[in-house]
Design a protein around this motif. Structure first.
Motif, PDB file in Angstrom:
ATOM      1  N   HIS A 101      13.408  -2.718  16.164  1.00 35.95           N
ATOM      2  CA  HIS A 101      14.230  -1.724  15.536  1.00 35.95           C
ATOM      3  C   HIS A 101      13.616  -1.103  14.371  1.00 35.95           C
ATOM      4  CE1 HIS A 101      17.820   0.714  14.554  1.00 35.95           C
ATOM      5  NE2 HIS A 101      17.478   0.031  13.447  1.00 35.95           N
ATOM      6  N   THR A 110      12.347   8.106  17.243  1.00 36.59           N
ATOM      7  CA  THR A 110      13.869   7.966  17.538  1.00 36.59           C
ATOM      8  C   THR A 110      14.181   7.418  19.155  1.00 36.59           C
ATOM      9  OG1 THR A 110      13.949  10.255  18.521  1.00 36.59           O
ATOM     10  CG2 THR A 110      14.460   9.909  16.110  1.00 36.59           C
ATOM     11  N   ARG A 111      15.318   7.007  19.597  1.00 36.17           N
ATOM     12  CA  ARG A 111      15.720   6.758  20.864  1.00 36.17           C
ATOM     13  C   ARG A 111      15.289   7.735  21.858  1.00 36.17           C
ATOM     14  NH1 ARG A 111      18.791   2.390  22.511  1.00 36.17           N
ATOM     15  NH2 ARG A 111      19.166   0.902  20.771  1.00 36.17           N
ATOM     16  N   LYS A 112      15.779   8.789  21.410  1.00 35.13           N
ATOM     17  CA  LYS A 112      15.629  10.077  22.060  1.00 35.13           C
ATOM     18  C   LYS A 112      14.082  10.272  22.569  1.00 35.13           C
ATOM     19  CE  LYS A 112      16.768  15.082  22.777  1.00 35.13           C
ATOM     20  NZ  LYS A 112      17.272  16.288  21.717  1.00 35.13           N
ATOM     21  N   ASP A 115      13.318   7.524  25.206  1.00 34.18           N
ATOM     22  CA  ASP A 115      14.315   7.511  26.483  1.00 34.18           C
ATOM     23  C   ASP A 115      13.405   8.037  27.734  1.00 34.18           C
ATOM     24  OD1 ASP A 115      16.373   7.097  28.233  1.00 34.18           O
ATOM     25  OD2 ASP A 115      17.322   8.853  27.727  1.00 34.18           O
ATOM     26  N   ASN A 161      16.666  -1.862  26.823  1.00 36.16           N
ATOM     27  CA  ASN A 161      17.548  -1.235  25.595  1.00 36.16           C
ATOM     28  C   ASN A 161      17.112   0.077  25.078  1.00 36.16           C
ATOM     29  OD1 ASN A 161      17.709  -1.049  22.193  1.00 36.16           O
ATOM     30  ND2 ASN A 161      19.469  -2.413  23.294  1.00 36.16           N
ATOM     31  N   TYR A 162      15.795   0.539  25.524  1.00 35.26           N
ATOM     32  CA  TYR A 162      15.343   1.955  25.083  1.00 35.26           C
ATOM     33  C   TYR A 162      14.853   2.676  26.131  1.00 35.26           C
ATOM     34  CZ  TYR A 162      15.161  -0.137  20.135  1.00 35.26           C
ATOM     35  OH  TYR A 162      15.566  -0.583  19.055  1.00 35.26           O
ATOM     36  N   ASN A 163      15.226   2.134  27.511  1.00 32.89           N
ATOM     37  CA  ASN A 163      14.883   2.801  28.626  1.00 32.89           C
ATOM     38  C   ASN A 163      13.405   3.092  28.708  1.00 32.89           C
ATOM     39  OD1 ASN A 163      15.346   3.872  31.459  1.00 32.89           O
ATOM     40  ND2 ASN A 163      15.601   5.922  30.309  1.00 32.89           N
TER      41      ASN A 163
END
Length: 256
Positions: A101, A110-112, A115, A161-163
């Motif tokens: 993280h 970012t997570r986006k 993903d 967690n982050y796919n």
């Protein structure tokens, strides 16, 4: 000769003795601080396990190690992990989650963006003190024990967690585990398997078992200091923590 694809480090996250993040670790380096200290009583009863005689049965001559502060405190809910499951997790799993993280924040990722991406995860981890905590007591085992103790889940936690859909491997090549993890991550990027690679190493010290075996092998330092290339070298000092770097192909990095 074919040109080799250059690799860029785009994010760093860490927790080391005396430093809970990259900024604090930099201060430790600049100041030349030594955070190898006497092992505190909240880890184990040092006097009960200590003996200066390396051949003493079931004893260790080691009194010092590099340990994290607040090693048993973390925000499991931030990662969507229930209290019961969190209590069964190898600390190495949460150290990696925390440092990944931090590395993502450091790189502005970012997570986006992550993903569903072919991002790979390679982490070096050679020890598993968490398994020792059960010590053959089957009554302590729950449905979370299998994932909580498994070395493979150290990396799988991050991928889940982050796919992330790239390769996800926990590496054990003893002392070279972290370097091998970085090498595999680099290869994965150059082969086009991964668009990004999360890699590094982790270690957690919870019990004296490894100190006892290293004492018998005369591999651990009685003085608690690594003195490489010195005539005074007497073994190595053990430490815990986690270091994570995020890698990308240099040609894919957008420079602003």
């Amino acid at each position: 000769m074919e040109k080799v694809e250059e690799i860029a480090i785009v994010g760093i996250g860490c927790r080391f003795p005396g430093a809970n993040n990259l900024k604090e670790f930099w201060k430790v380096l600049v100041n030349g601080e030594n955070h190898v200290n006497e092992i505190p009583g909240d880890r184990w009863n040092l006097d009960a396990i200590y003996d200066p005689d390396p051949d003493a049965y079931g004893k260790t001559y080691v009194r010092r190690a590099g340990l994290l502060s607040n090693h048993d405190v973390w925000d499991n809910e931030f990662f969507g992990i229930a209290e019961k499951e969190a209590s069964e997790m190898d600390p190495q799993q949460r150290y990696v989650l925390e440092c990944v993280h931090m590395a993502l924040e450091d790189g502005g990722i970012t997570r986006k963006e992550l993903d569903g991406s072919p991002t790979s995860v390679y982490i070096g981890a050679m020890n598993s003190d968490a398994k020792t905590s059960k010590d053959g007591d089957y009554s302590l085992m729950t449905n979370y024990t299998v994932t909580g103790d498994a070395a493979s889940i150290i990396t799988a936690r991050v991928s889940y967690n982050y796919n992330l859909l790239g390769p996800s491997l926990t590496i054990d090549t003893a002392c070279s585990s972290s370097l091998v993890a970085v090498n595999l991550a680099t290869q994965s990027l150059r082969l086009g398997e991964s668009s990004m690679a999360i890699c590094g190493g982790v270690n957690s010290i919870l019990y004296p078992d490894m100190f006892v075996t290293l004492t018998k092998a005369r591999m651990a330092s009685p003085t608690g200091q690594c003195q490489a290339f010195s005539a005074n070298a007497d073994g190595y000092a053990r430490g815990e923590g986690c270091g994570i770097i995020i890698l990308e192909r240099l040609s894919d990095v957008i420079w602003l």
